[in-house]
Design a protein around this motif. Structure first.
Motif, PDB file in Angstrom:
ATOM      1  N   MET A 215       0.854  -1.197   0.000  1.00  0.00           N
ATOM      2  CA  MET A 215       0.000   0.000   0.000  1.00  0.00           C
ATOM      3  C   MET A 215       0.886   1.242   0.000  1.00  0.00           C
ATOM      4  SD  MET A 215      -3.105  -0.775   2.604  1.00  0.00           S
ATOM      5  CE  MET A 215      -4.085  -2.262   2.485  1.00  0.00           C
ATOM      6  N   ILE A 216       0.326   2.341  -0.469  1.00  0.00           N
ATOM      7  CA  ILE A 216       1.040   3.623  -0.366  1.00  0.00           C
ATOM      8  C   ILE A 216       0.199   4.606   0.439  1.00  0.00           C
ATOM      9  CG2 ILE A 216       2.055   5.574  -1.593  1.00  0.00           C
ATOM     10  CD1 ILE A 216       2.877   3.671  -3.817  1.00  0.00           C
ATOM     11  N   ASP A 217      -0.886   5.102  -0.151  1.00  0.00           N
ATOM     12  CA  ASP A 217      -1.648   6.126   0.581  1.00  0.00           C
ATOM     13  C   ASP A 217      -2.647   5.521   1.558  1.00  0.00           C
ATOM     14  OD1 ASP A 217      -2.997   5.393  -1.981  1.00  0.00           O
ATOM     15  OD2 ASP A 217      -4.594   6.573  -1.074  1.00  0.00           O
ATOM     16  N   GLY A 218      -3.191   4.341   1.247  1.00  0.00           N
ATOM     17  CA  GLY A 218      -4.159   3.707   2.148  1.00  0.00           C
ATOM     18  C   GLY A 218      -5.535   4.336   2.098  1.00  0.00           C
ATOM     19  N   GLY A 220      -7.297   4.800  -1.158  1.00  0.00           N
ATOM     20  CA  GLY A 220      -7.945   4.586  -2.446  1.00  0.00           C
ATOM     21  C   GLY A 220      -7.460   5.484  -3.568  1.00  0.00           C
ATOM     22  N   MET A 221      -6.346   6.180  -3.379  1.00  0.00           N
ATOM     23  CA  MET A 221      -5.890   7.145  -4.389  1.00  0.00           C
ATOM     24  C   MET A 221      -4.840   6.559  -5.339  1.00  0.00           C
ATOM     25  SD  MET A 221      -7.171  10.252  -3.290  1.00  0.00           S
ATOM     26  CE  MET A 221      -5.994  11.534  -3.585  1.00  0.00           C
ATOM     27  N   CYS A 222      -3.936   5.743  -4.848  1.00  0.00           N
ATOM     28  CA  CYS A 222      -2.769   5.378  -5.665  1.00  0.00           C
ATOM     29  C   CYS A 222      -2.984   4.127  -6.521  1.00  0.00           C
ATOM     30  CB  CYS A 222      -1.546   5.175  -4.774  1.00  0.00           C
ATOM     31  SG  CYS A 222      -1.651   3.709  -3.733  1.00  0.00           S
ATOM     32  N   GLY A 223      -3.860   3.241  -6.103  1.00  0.00           N
ATOM     33  CA  GLY A 223      -4.142   2.028  -6.865  1.00  0.00           C
ATOM     34  C   GLY A 223      -3.171   0.889  -6.641  1.00  0.00           C
ATOM     35  N   VAL A 224      -2.163   1.083  -5.816  1.00  0.00           N
ATOM     36  CA  VAL A 224      -1.152   0.042  -5.616  1.00  0.00           C
ATOM     37  C   VAL A 224      -1.740  -1.230  -4.999  1.00  0.00           C
ATOM     38  CG1 VAL A 224       0.854  -0.515  -4.169  1.00  0.00           C
ATOM     39  CG2 VAL A 224       0.859   1.546  -5.543  1.00  0.00           C
ATOM     40  N   CYS A 225      -2.760  -1.072  -4.183  1.00  0.00           N
ATOM     41  CA  CYS A 225      -3.279  -2.227  -3.432  1.00  0.00           C
ATOM     42  C   CYS A 225      -4.376  -2.967  -4.175  1.00  0.00           C
ATOM     43  CB  CYS A 225      -3.806  -1.759  -2.081  1.00  0.00           C
ATOM     44  SG  CYS A 225      -5.291  -0.736  -2.249  1.00  0.00           S
ATOM     45  N   PHE A 235      -9.930  -2.157  -4.274  1.00  0.00           N
ATOM     46  CA  PHE A 235      -8.768  -1.628  -3.568  1.00  0.00           C
ATOM     47  C   PHE A 235      -8.820  -2.142  -2.130  1.00  0.00           C
ATOM     48  CE2 PHE A 235      -8.643   2.411  -6.416  1.00  0.00           C
ATOM     49  CZ  PHE A 235      -8.069   1.658  -7.434  1.00  0.00           C
ATOM     50  N   CYS A 237      -7.367  -1.220   0.469  1.00  0.00           N
ATOM     51  CA  CYS A 237      -7.342  -0.229   1.553  1.00  0.00           C
ATOM     52  C   CYS A 237      -8.702   0.375   1.848  1.00  0.00           C
ATOM     53  CB  CYS A 237      -6.324   0.868   1.246  1.00  0.00           C
ATOM     54  SG  CYS A 237      -6.732   1.866  -0.191  1.00  0.00           S
TER      55      CYS A 237
END
Ligand code: FES
Length: 277
Positions: A215-218, A220-225, A235, A237
């Motif tokens: 995760m990055i922002d946690g 729902g903004m970055c999409g990594v998760c 997502f 997070c």
């Protein structure tokens, strides 16, 4: 800054981490997570919440030292502080009167399954808790978990405590306990989540897994998760971290989970911490 009350290795490679964060402690629920940064230049590390004390304003997590970022966290001492301790994040674990619930915990998930088992017990369920570890020396919080469970089952791969074997023994051990779960909830490493879901699927036992992607922002903004659940993009997070384990695309999830190994694990292999690998 958030003051560290405790940071100690409770079993090899797993650390208990207690941080003063009154706003988080006041509103956190079972299944939530927090995002921590060890220092201003550090990565954002998602940690499942394992306990809290609203009156003391403290939040407890158990984390595993797996890469460069968690190695930094593991070097912090009580009295030090971390610049980021964001939470509570994610949806809480659904707590209802389900009947009999099997709570499965392994690794850091032995800690994070604890508040879930406690809440389920308070909601009137029959709680069976199963802890899995490679060996007895990797178990912790057994007394805490026994206190909120109707039955505590231990499985170790080397047989040094409880039943010998691994997660695959769940059906047999449950049968021996005379129990058929109405719901299974799993917290732990990806393999434990995936394998438990594979085992319970043919049995028709609804299985909720607490996912642990990068995760990055946690928020729902970055999409990594992102992960695929029942063919839809989610997502972890904000839509999770709990999902129905029978609906997850595990191959995709495992591939994405390895994305940052070169950045996270390889530097640690080259560092003085190489004894952990
Ligand atoms: Fe960025 Fe989930 S961590 S969208």
């Amino acid at each position: 800054m958030y003051r560290i009350i405790e940071r100690r290795m409770i079993v090899p490679n797993l650390h208990e981490f207690i941080v003063e964060a009154p706003a988080v402690a006041e509103s956190v629920k079972p299944g939530n997570f927090v995002i921590v940064r060890p220092d201003d230049a550090g990565e954002r590390i998602p940690l499942s919440v394992a306990d809290w004390d609203a009156s003391a304003g403290t939040v407890t997590s158990i984390f595993m030292q797996v890469g460069g970022s968690t190695a930094k966290l593991a070097r912090l001492k009580p009295g030090a502080a971390v610049p980021t301790f964001a939470g509570p994040l994610g949806k809480e674990t659904e707590i209802g009167a389900f009947g009999t619930v099997l709570c499965v915990g392994g690794c850091y998930g032995i800690g994070s399954i604890y508040p879930i088992a406690r809440a389920l017990k308070e909601a009137g369920n029959t709680v069976i808790t199963l802890l899995e570890a490679r060996s007895s020396y990797l178990l912790y919080w057994e007394d805490k978990l026994a206190a909120v469970s109707d039955k505590l089952i231990i499985v170790t791969r080397d047989g040094t405590k409880g039943a010998k074997g691994h997660i695959d023994r769940i059906p047999e051990l449950l049968q021996r306990a005379g129990a058929v779960p109405d719901r299974v909830i799993v917290n732990g490493c990806t393999f434990q989540l995936m394998r438990t879901a594979e085992i319970t699927k043919p049995l028709g036992w609804k299985t909720i897994v607490n996912m642990n992607p990068i995760m990055i922002d946690g928020t729902g903004m970055c999409g990594v998760c992102r992960l695929s659940v029942a063919g839809k993009m989610k997502f972890a997070c904000v839509d999770g971290p709990d999902f129905d384990g029978h609906e997850i695309d595990w191959d995709e999830f495992l591939a994405r989970r390895k994305t940052y190994n070169p950045e996270e694990v390889d530097p640690l292999r080259r560092s003085s911490c190489r004894s952990h690998f």
